[in-house]
Design a protein around this motif. Structure first.
Motif, PDB file in Angstrom:
ATOM      1  N   VAL A  45      45.920  50.796  82.482  1.00  0.00           N
ATOM      2  CA  VAL A  45      46.614  51.392  83.316  1.00  0.00           C
ATOM      3  C   VAL A  45      48.138  51.318  82.885  1.00  0.00           C
ATOM      4  O   VAL A  45      48.807  50.114  82.846  1.00  0.00           O
ATOM      5  CB  VAL A  45      46.709  50.832  84.818  1.00  0.00           C
ATOM      6  N   VAL A  46      48.707  52.433  82.903  1.00  0.00           N
ATOM      7  CA  VAL A  46      50.153  52.521  82.444  1.00  0.00           C
ATOM      8  C   VAL A  46      51.188  52.727  83.874  1.00  0.00           C
ATOM      9  O   VAL A  46      50.824  53.772  84.303  1.00  0.00           O
ATOM     10  CB  VAL A  46      50.578  53.686  81.445  1.00  0.00           C
ATOM     11  N   LEU A  47      51.906  51.879  84.142  1.00  0.00           N
ATOM     12  CA  LEU A  47      52.628  52.085  85.584  1.00  0.00           C
ATOM     13  C   LEU A  47      54.019  52.902  85.013  1.00  0.00           C
ATOM     14  O   LEU A  47      54.582  52.563  84.141  1.00  0.00           O
ATOM     15  CB  LEU A  47      52.911  50.627  85.930  1.00  0.00           C
ATOM     16  N   THR A  48      54.266  54.001  86.015  1.00  0.00           N
ATOM     17  CA  THR A  48      55.253  54.816  85.514  1.00  0.00           C
ATOM     18  C   THR A  48      56.317  54.665  86.982  1.00  0.00           C
ATOM     19  O   THR A  48      56.056  54.411  87.897  1.00  0.00           O
ATOM     20  CB  THR A  48      54.877  56.290  85.391  1.00  0.00           C
ATOM     21  N   GLU A  49      57.667  54.877  86.427  1.00  0.00           N
ATOM     22  CA  GLU A  49      58.685  54.556  87.598  1.00  0.00           C
ATOM     23  C   GLU A  49      58.539  55.800  88.422  1.00  0.00           C
ATOM     24  O   GLU A  49      58.305  57.100  88.114  1.00  0.00           O
ATOM     25  CB  GLU A  49      60.057  54.689  86.922  1.00  0.00           C
TER      26      GLU A  49
END
Length: 189
Positions: A45-49
């Motif tokens: 999972v890539v957390l994005t702002e």
């Protein structure tokens, strides 16, 4: 000549046949049921702002679908048994910089209906930098509940659950790429 007669007598016996009845009992080998946990195939999972403000930077993402399957029969489940899936995160590490796991929160969501109501998602957990909700601001440092059942013997089947993830950091967090591992554990009590 006696030898010739003996050979003829043996040949006559060989033409006779006798039968032997055979029987077998084949028991059912249905394997016992199991309680299992699987996570949908994913690349992480890539957390994005998203949702940052003047009090915190916020990075969000969605946990891949987690499936709990219980194929046990009522006879295989002990009286009063229950199960639970909990999660905890390691610190986010990027080079020499670290963001503690207490900055990661989640909001679990049960995707499969529970006909009896015995299976339910866990309560939301906020980062130590509060997100404005009433969720406990403890992060995923300890074992936080994702999904559980109150009575395993009253409902078996398969349930899908996910969670909205939110990493809330101070506004002056050191830039860089950080990595953490979210460990999910299934407990059968």
């Amino acid at each position: 000549m006696a030898l010739g007669l003996a050979a003829s007598a043996t040949a006559a016996v060989a033409d006779e046949e006798e039968g032997v009845d055979l029987s077998v009992v084949i028991d059912d080998i249905t394997p016992p049921g199991q309680l299992t946990l699987t996570v949908a195939l994913n690349d992480g999972v890539v957390l994005t702002e998203e949702g940052s403000d003047d009090t915190a930077r916020q990075f969000t993402g969605t946990l891949p679908t987690v499936t709990v399957s219980d194929t046990r029969t009522a006879e295989e489940i002990p009286d009063g048994a229950f199960w639970a899936v909990v999660g905890r995160a390691s610190d986010f590490v990027g080079g020499d910089n670290t963001i503690g796991a207490e900055h990661l929160g989640w909001r679990p969501q049960l995707l499969s209906p529970s006909p009896t109501g015995n299976v339910a998602e866990g309560e939301p957990v906020s980062s130590v930098i509060p997100d404005g909700t009433s969720a406990p601001a403890v992060g995923l440092v300890g074992q936080e509940l994702l999904v559980s059942t109150f009575s395993a013997e009253e409902e078996t089947g398969s349930w899908d659950v996910t969670a909205e993830l939110a990493l809330r950091t101070p506004t002056d967090v050191e830039p860089g790429e950080y990595h953490s591992v979210l460990t999910l554990s299934l407990f059968d009590q």
